[in-house]
Design a protein around this motif. Structure first.
Motif, PDB file in Angstrom:
ATOM      1  N   GLN A  79       2.374  36.205 -10.209  1.00 34.05           N
ATOM      2  CA  GLN A  79       3.088  35.109  -9.546  1.00 34.05           C
ATOM      3  C   GLN A  79       2.195  34.475  -8.474  1.00 34.05           C
ATOM      4  O   GLN A  79       2.231  33.271  -8.269  1.00 34.05           O
ATOM      5  N   LYS A  80       1.376  35.302  -7.800  1.00 37.99           N
ATOM      6  CA  LYS A  80       0.440  34.764  -6.811  1.00 37.99           C
ATOM      7  C   LYS A  80      -0.555  33.811  -7.464  1.00 37.99           C
ATOM      8  O   LYS A  80      -0.873  32.760  -6.925  1.00 37.99           O
ATOM      9  N   ALA A  81      -1.039  34.187  -8.639  1.00 37.60           N
ATOM     10  CA  ALA A  81      -1.991  33.338  -9.350  1.00 37.60           C
ATOM     11  C   ALA A  81      -1.347  32.009  -9.728  1.00 37.60           C
ATOM     12  O   ALA A  81      -1.962  30.949  -9.599  1.00 37.60           O
ATOM     13  N   ARG A  82      -0.109  32.065 -10.205  1.00 42.37           N
ATOM     14  CA  ARG A  82       0.596  30.840 -10.585  1.00 42.37           C
ATOM     15  C   ARG A  82       0.856  29.960  -9.361  1.00 42.37           C
ATOM     16  O   ARG A  82       0.682  28.739  -9.408  1.00 42.37           O
ATOM     17  N   GLU A  83       1.286  30.573  -8.250  1.00 42.40           N
ATOM     18  CA  GLU A  83       1.521  29.822  -7.014  1.00 42.40           C
ATOM     19  C   GLU A  83       0.224  29.186  -6.514  1.00 42.40           C
ATOM     20  O   GLU A  83       0.215  28.049  -6.058  1.00 42.40           O
ATOM     21  N   SER A  84      -0.868  29.943  -6.618  1.00 38.81           N
ATOM     22  CA  SER A  84      -2.165  29.418  -6.197  1.00 38.81           C
ATOM     23  C   SER A  84      -2.574  28.224  -7.053  1.00 38.81           C
ATOM     24  O   SER A  84      -3.082  27.218  -6.542  1.00 38.81           O
ATOM     25  N   GLN A  85      -2.315  28.322  -8.347  1.00 40.80           N
ATOM     26  CA  GLN A  85      -2.634  27.212  -9.248  1.00 40.80           C
ATOM     27  C   GLN A  85      -1.761  25.998  -8.942  1.00 40.80           C
ATOM     28  O   GLN A  85      -2.244  24.859  -8.921  1.00 40.80           O
ATOM     29  N   ASP A  86      -0.470  26.222  -8.673  1.00 40.26           N
ATOM     30  CA  ASP A  86       0.427  25.117  -8.318  1.00 40.26           C
ATOM     31  C   ASP A  86      -0.019  24.450  -7.016  1.00 40.26           C
ATOM     32  O   ASP A  86      -0.017  23.218  -6.902  1.00 40.26           O
ATOM     33  N   THR A  87      -0.423  25.266  -6.053  1.00 39.52           N
ATOM     34  CA  THR A  87      -0.891  24.718  -4.776  1.00 39.52           C
ATOM     35  C   THR A  87      -2.154  23.894  -4.977  1.00 39.52           C
ATOM     36  O   THR A  87      -2.283  22.802  -4.422  1.00 39.52           O
ATOM     37  N   SER A  88      -3.067  24.397  -5.780  1.00 44.13           N
ATOM     38  CA  SER A  88      -4.299  23.656  -6.060  1.00 44.13           C
ATOM     39  C   SER A  88      -3.996  22.325  -6.736  1.00 44.13           C
ATOM     40  O   SER A  88      -4.608  21.298  -6.425  1.00 44.13           O
ATOM     41  N   GLN A  89      -3.027  22.337  -7.640  1.00 43.87           N
ATOM     42  CA  GLN A  89      -2.633  21.104  -8.334  1.00 43.87           C
ATOM     43  C   GLN A  89      -2.055  20.091  -7.351  1.00 43.87           C
ATOM     44  O   GLN A  89      -2.367  18.905  -7.407  1.00 43.87           O
ATOM     45  N   LYS A  90      -1.223  20.567  -6.426  1.00 48.99           N
ATOM     46  CA  LYS A  90      -0.625  19.668  -5.425  1.00 48.99           C
ATOM     47  C   LYS A  90      -1.694  19.116  -4.473  1.00 48.99           C
ATOM     48  O   LYS A  90      -1.632  17.958  -4.066  1.00 48.99           O
ATOM     49  N   ILE A  91      -2.686  19.938  -4.147  1.00 49.61           N
ATOM     50  CA  ILE A  91      -3.771  19.471  -3.279  1.00 49.61           C
ATOM     51  C   ILE A  91      -4.587  18.399  -3.990  1.00 49.61           C
ATOM     52  O   ILE A  91      -4.955  17.379  -3.390  1.00 49.61           O
ATOM     53  N   LEU A  92      -4.854  18.603  -5.274  1.00 51.16           N
ATOM     54  CA  LEU A  92      -5.575  17.578  -6.045  1.00 51.16           C
ATOM     55  C   LEU A  92      -4.767  16.285  -6.138  1.00 51.16           C
ATOM     56  O   LEU A  92      -5.319  15.189  -6.052  1.00 51.16           O
ATOM     57  N   VAL A 123       0.853  -1.193   0.000  1.00 52.52           N
ATOM     58  CA  VAL A 123       0.000   0.000   0.000  1.00 52.52           C
ATOM     59  C   VAL A 123       0.890   1.244   0.000  1.00 52.52           C
ATOM     60  O   VAL A 123       1.791   1.376   0.827  1.00 52.52           O
ATOM     61  N   ASP A 124       0.625   2.141  -0.935  1.00 53.67           N
ATOM     62  CA  ASP A 124       1.424   3.355  -1.077  1.00 53.67           C
ATOM     63  C   ASP A 124       0.851   4.443  -0.178  1.00 53.67           C
ATOM     64  O   ASP A 124      -0.214   4.978  -0.453  1.00 53.67           O
ATOM     65  N   VAL A 125       1.563   4.770   0.902  1.00 57.94           N
ATOM     66  CA  VAL A 125       1.102   5.779   1.847  1.00 57.94           C
ATOM     67  C   VAL A 125       2.154   6.873   2.064  1.00 57.94           C
ATOM     68  O   VAL A 125       2.307   7.391   3.157  1.00 57.94           O
ATOM     69  N   GLU A 126       2.854   7.238   1.010  1.00 61.63           N
ATOM     70  CA  GLU A 126       3.858   8.303   1.085  1.00 61.63           C
ATOM     71  C   GLU A 126       3.180   9.650   0.859  1.00 61.63           C
ATOM     72  O   GLU A 126       3.131  10.157  -0.254  1.00 61.63           O
ATOM     73  N   PHE A 127       2.640  10.229   1.941  1.00 57.32           N
ATOM     74  CA  PHE A 127       1.939  11.502   1.846  1.00 57.32           C
ATOM     75  C   PHE A 127       2.796  12.684   2.278  1.00 57.32           C
ATOM     76  O   PHE A 127       2.531  13.813   1.884  1.00 57.32           O
ATOM     77  N   LEU A 128       3.780  12.458   3.130  1.00 57.17           N
ATOM     78  CA  LEU A 128       4.534  13.560   3.702  1.00 57.17           C
ATOM     79  C   LEU A 128       5.221  14.458   2.673  1.00 57.17           C
ATOM     80  O   LEU A 128       5.165  15.682   2.818  1.00 57.17           O
ATOM     81  N   PRO A 129       5.847  13.928   1.627  1.00 52.71           N
ATOM     82  CA  PRO A 129       6.449  14.844   0.648  1.00 52.71           C
ATOM     83  C   PRO A 129       5.427  15.769  -0.005  1.00 52.71           C
ATOM     84  O   PRO A 129       5.701  16.967  -0.198  1.00 52.71           O
ATOM     85  N   LEU A 130       4.242  15.243  -0.307  1.00 52.64           N
ATOM     86  CA  LEU A 130       3.196  16.080  -0.896  1.00 52.64           C
ATOM     87  C   LEU A 130       2.704  17.138   0.087  1.00 52.64           C
ATOM     88  O   LEU A 130       2.514  18.308  -0.278  1.00 52.64           O
TER      89      LEU A 130
END
Length: 115
Positions: free
Chosen positions: A44-57, A20-27
């Motif tokens: 840059q704020k918009a791009r950072e916000s988009q990157d953060t949203s992508q990482k959350i997804l 089972v893959d449970v490597e969540f800490l790096p994300l």
């Protein structure tokens, strides 16, 4: 025999806890780092916000994948009481088999004359 599903998870004939893959800490670390950054430029704020949203997804997909893998583990469908009862039954069977082996080991052996 292993195969890979559409999410990139390794599927085998018998799934174990080790698979089972449970490597969540790096994300989670990356998400926190993205949130902590405070760029002054609005583009840059918009791009950072988009990157953060992508990482959350991505984290959400990984959590869903782990949930699905955990549901496929053997014994998960039983309640805690059922698992403990099953464990006790298996322990009794093991002790009975140990006792039988010990009994057979100490039985008299018959010498068969060789012809």
């Amino acid at each position: 025999m292993e195969s890979v599903d559409q999410n990139g998870a390794v599927l085998s004939s018998q799934l174990t806890v080790d698979n089972v893959d449970v490597e969540f800490l790096p994300l989670i670390y990356e998400i926190i780092r993205c949130v902590e950054r405070d760029p002054h430029d609005t583009s840059q704020k918009a791009r950072e916000s988009q990157d953060t949203s992508q990482k959350i997804l991505e984290l959400q997909r990984k959590l869903d994948q782990a949930r699905n893998q955990i549901r496929k583990l053997p014994g998960v469908e039983y309640s805690k009481e059922e698992q403990l009862q099953k464990l006790e039954t298996l322990r009794k069977q093991l002790q009975l088999k140990k006792d039988l082996l010990l009994k057979y080991r100490h039985m008299c052996t018959f010498d068969i004359p060789k012809s």
